[in-house]
Structure formats: structure tokens, C-alpha cells
Design a protein around this motif. Structure first.
Motif, PDB file in Angstrom:
ATOM      1  N   ASN A  42       2.865  11.835  -0.354  1.00  0.00           N
ATOM      2  CA  ASN A  42       1.288  12.027  -0.227  1.00  0.00           C
ATOM      3  C   ASN A  42       1.143  12.135   1.208  1.00  0.00           C
ATOM      4  OD1 ASN A  42       1.124  11.559  -2.931  1.00  0.00           O
ATOM      5  ND2 ASN A  42       0.983   9.255  -2.888  1.00  0.00           N
ATOM      6  N   HIS A  43      -0.254  12.441   1.503  1.00  0.00           N
ATOM      7  CA  HIS A  43      -0.498  12.554   2.893  1.00  0.00           C
ATOM      8  C   HIS A  43      -0.487  11.221   3.634  1.00  0.00           C
ATOM      9  CE1 HIS A  43      -1.555  16.698   3.157  1.00  0.00           C
ATOM     10  NE2 HIS A  43      -2.399  16.594   1.960  1.00  0.00           N
ATOM     11  N   VAL A  44      -0.748  10.026   2.379  1.00  0.00           N
ATOM     12  CA  VAL A  44      -0.799   8.796   3.072  1.00  0.00           C
ATOM     13  C   VAL A  44      -0.383   7.855   2.077  1.00  0.00           C
ATOM     14  CG1 VAL A  44      -3.073   8.368   2.531  1.00  0.00           C
ATOM     15  CG2 VAL A  44      -2.283   6.907   4.080  1.00  0.00           C
ATOM     16  N   ASP A  45       0.345   6.771   2.188  1.00  0.00           N
ATOM     17  CA  ASP A  45       0.878   5.744   1.169  1.00  0.00           C
ATOM     18  C   ASP A  45       0.906   4.324   2.093  1.00  0.00           C
ATOM     19  OD1 ASP A  45       1.927   7.326  -1.134  1.00  0.00           O
ATOM     20  OD2 ASP A  45       2.930   8.368   0.631  1.00  0.00           O
ATOM     21  N   ARG A  60      -6.479  13.214  10.525  1.00  0.00           N
ATOM     22  CA  ARG A  60      -7.582  13.974  10.930  1.00  0.00           C
ATOM     23  C   ARG A  60      -8.806  13.937   9.823  1.00  0.00           C
ATOM     24  NH1 ARG A  60      -3.836  18.123  12.696  1.00  0.00           N
ATOM     25  NH2 ARG A  60      -3.634  17.954  14.989  1.00  0.00           N
ATOM     26  N   SER A  61      -8.634  13.284   8.543  1.00  0.00           N
ATOM     27  CA  SER A  61      -9.498  13.325   7.541  1.00  0.00           C
ATOM     28  C   SER A  61     -10.228  11.825   7.755  1.00  0.00           C
ATOM     29  CB  SER A  61      -8.692  13.252   6.268  1.00  0.00           C
ATOM     30  OG  SER A  61      -9.825  12.864   5.267  1.00  0.00           O
ATOM     31  N   LYS A  62     -11.250  11.673   8.460  1.00  0.00           N
ATOM     32  CA  LYS A  62     -12.171  10.545   8.516  1.00  0.00           C
ATOM     33  C   LYS A  62     -12.753  10.123   7.182  1.00  0.00           C
ATOM     34  CE  LYS A  62     -13.747  11.825  13.025  1.00  0.00           C
ATOM     35  NZ  LYS A  62     -15.192  11.975  14.063  1.00  0.00           N
ATOM     36  N   ALA A  63     -12.822  10.878   6.230  1.00  0.00           N
ATOM     37  CA  ALA A  63     -13.389  10.786   4.965  1.00  0.00           C
ATOM     38  C   ALA A  63     -12.017   9.725   4.479  1.00  0.00           C
ATOM     39  CB  ALA A  63     -13.668  11.836   3.989  1.00  0.00           C
ATOM     40  N   THR A  64     -10.921   9.987   4.461  1.00  0.00           N
ATOM     41  CA  THR A  64      -9.693   9.521   3.882  1.00  0.00           C
ATOM     42  C   THR A  64      -9.610   7.894   4.628  1.00  0.00           C
ATOM     43  OG1 THR A  64      -8.645  11.557   3.280  1.00  0.00           O
ATOM     44  CG2 THR A  64      -7.438   9.524   3.630  1.00  0.00           C
ATOM     45  N   THR A  67     -12.469   5.843   3.377  1.00  0.00           N
ATOM     46  CA  THR A  67     -12.260   5.246   1.952  1.00  0.00           C
ATOM     47  C   THR A  67     -11.045   4.471   1.802  1.00  0.00           C
ATOM     48  OG1 THR A  67     -12.738   7.631   0.870  1.00  0.00           O
ATOM     49  CG2 THR A  67     -11.186   5.986  -0.409  1.00  0.00           C
ATOM     50  N   LEU A  68     -10.134   4.413   2.791  1.00  0.00           N
ATOM     51  CA  LEU A  68      -9.188   3.327   2.679  1.00  0.00           C
ATOM     52  C   LEU A  68      -9.656   2.027   3.659  1.00  0.00           C
ATOM     53  CD1 LEU A  68      -5.958   5.633   3.440  1.00  0.00           C
ATOM     54  CD2 LEU A  68      -6.623   4.567   1.308  1.00  0.00           C
ATOM     55  N   LYS A  69     -10.588   2.230   4.293  1.00  0.00           N
ATOM     56  CA  LYS A  69     -11.241   1.191   5.115  1.00  0.00           C
ATOM     57  C   LYS A  69     -10.313   0.748   6.140  1.00  0.00           C
ATOM     58  CE  LYS A  69     -13.994  -0.647   1.452  1.00  0.00           C
ATOM     59  NZ  LYS A  69     -14.375  -1.802   0.636  1.00  0.00           N
ATOM     60  N   GLY A 130      -8.462  -6.278   8.456  1.00  0.00           N
ATOM     61  CA  GLY A 130      -7.596  -5.351   9.148  1.00  0.00           C
ATOM     62  C   GLY A 130      -6.834  -4.531   8.228  1.00  0.00           C
ATOM     63  N   LYS A 131      -6.799  -3.333   8.470  1.00  0.00           N
ATOM     64  CA  LYS A 131      -5.974  -2.257   7.680  1.00  0.00           C
ATOM     65  C   LYS A 131      -5.438  -1.290   8.917  1.00  0.00           C
ATOM     66  CE  LYS A 131      -7.617  -2.367   3.033  1.00  0.00           C
ATOM     67  NZ  LYS A 131      -8.163  -1.692   2.186  1.00  0.00           N
ATOM     68  N   VAL A 132      -4.302  -1.128   8.924  1.00  0.00           N
ATOM     69  CA  VAL A 132      -3.492  -0.148  10.082  1.00  0.00           C
ATOM     70  C   VAL A 132      -3.024   1.040   9.220  1.00  0.00           C
ATOM     71  CG1 VAL A 132      -1.346  -1.498   9.910  1.00  0.00           C
ATOM     72  CG2 VAL A 132      -1.993   0.183  11.948  1.00  0.00           C
TER      73      VAL A 132
END
Length: 204
Positions: A42-45, A60-64, A67-69, A130-132
Motif C-alpha cells: 500500500n501507499h501507507v501501512d 503529499r496526500s494531505k487528505a490521507t 484521515t489517519l490523524k 500522537g501518530k507518526v
């Protein structure tokens, strides 16, 4: 669909990693561990509770990110010749940014950033909510290496455990130079554990 934190924390247990006589495997054996895993592309996991690894598209996807906070971003491919986002790019998202101008080259010494990056990740996880998000270009080598170093330094994992943990959730492939640097870190941390255990056993 997000896996639960409990599932994310699960590590494979084996005589090799659980034995008090654990020794750092060879580079060849470490590579084989990566070949046998079945993570995603995936693009992110999410690879550990509140730690996400991904690629430039996700960065670069600010929406993503919203969404992930995501609250913190560690860019392992910072700079004009890499993923040149920078803190200003995320100014409207109130994200704390840390950039490392690293190159996915086996000759590049990423180890000099291991502790600073690990401390940044720990700070992110210790902050409220916090989420990194740790990324590079593809999310498989530079970013993965820094997350592995964090798990070894602050979660007291062996390199074997860290590799199994992350690669269960994402297909990663640190280049040979980075894997060698992680192996050196594993040897150092393993020696420290042995000394601390010996000191605890003998007492003052």
C-alpha cells in the motif's frame, strides 16, 4: 481496515529471538527473513501502534494524512533532490516535521541518524493522540530502516524481532548497507543487554 493494536504488537516468537544466548544473524540470514514475509504494498501501512510507514504519494496526500490523524512526519528522503516537502508544506495541518536528507545508497551512512530519528518517533508517540508517519520515496528502505532502529532502541527488540514485526504489515527491503548498519546496532544493543543482565545478576 486497520488492524488492532494488539495484533500490531504481535511478534513471532522463536528459540532464536527468545534465547538468552541470542546472537545477531548474518546479513544473508537477515535478508532471508525479509524474503519470507508477507506484508502489503500500500501507499501507507500501520506497522506498529500509531507508527505508519509509506511512500511519497502518501506524504503529499494531505487528505490521507488527515484521515489517519497524523501529528508528526519523519521524512527520510528530505531535500531538493528527494521528497522536498518540508515543514511549510504541512503548515495548515499542524504537523510536527523532521527531515533527514538521506539517499537510498548502500554507501550512505544512515546510522548517524538512528538515535535522533528514534527519539523523534518516541516523542511523537508520547504526545497526546500522537501518530507518526515515516516515509521516503517508496517506503521500503530508508523509512523502514529508521522505524526498525526505533523498535530496537526504544522497544528493546532484537533486529530479528523488529524485522518480523514490520515486515508482517508492510513489504520492506532495506538496502544491504542499511541492513548492515542495523546489524551493527543490533550487536551493540545485544552486548549492552548482556552487560546489564550480568550487572543485575552479580549486584553491587
Amino acid at each position: 481496515m486497520q488492524r488492532s493494536s494488539r495484533m500490531l504488537r504481535t511478534r513471532d516468537s522463536s528459540p532464536l529471538t527468545r534465547s538468552p544466548a541470542y546472537e545477531t544473524p548474518s546479513l544473508t540470514d537477515l535478508q532471508q527473513l525479509l524474503w519470507l514475509r508477507g506484508g502489503s504494498d500500500n501507499h501507507v501501512d500501520q506497522v506498529w501502534p500509531n507508527i505508519y510507514v509509506g511512500d511519497a504519494w502518501a506524504a503529499r496526500s494531505k487528505a490521507t494524512l488527515q484521515t489517519l490523524k497524523i501529528t508528526h512526519i519523519l521524512n527520510a528522503a528530505d531535500g531538493p533532490y528527494n521528497i522536498d516537502t518540508g515543514a511549510k508544506y504541512y503548515a495548515d495541518l499542524q504537523i510536527e516535521y523532521y527531515g533527514i536528507e538521506a539517499f537510498d545508497d548502500p554507501a550512505f551512512d544512515l546510522s548517524v541518524f538512528f538515535y535522533d530519528a528514534a527519539n523523534f518517533i518516541r516523542k511523537a508517540l508520547n504526545s497526546s493522540g500522537g501518530k507518526v508517519f515515516v516515509h521516503c520515496a517508496m517506503g521500503v528502505s530508508r523509512s523502514a530502516t529508521l522505524v526498525l532502529a526505533f523498535l530496537m532502541i526504544h522497544e528493546n527488540m532484537t533486529l530479528v524481532d523488529a524485522l518480523k514485526t514490520v515486515s508482517t504489515h508492510r513489504n520492506i527491503c532495506p538496502n544491504m548497507g542499511f541492513l548492515s548498519q542495523l546489524r551493527d546496532l543490533d550487536i551493540k544493543l545485544n552486548e549492552e543487554r548482556k552487560k546489564n543482565k550480568a550487572s543485575a545478576t552479580t549486584g553491587p
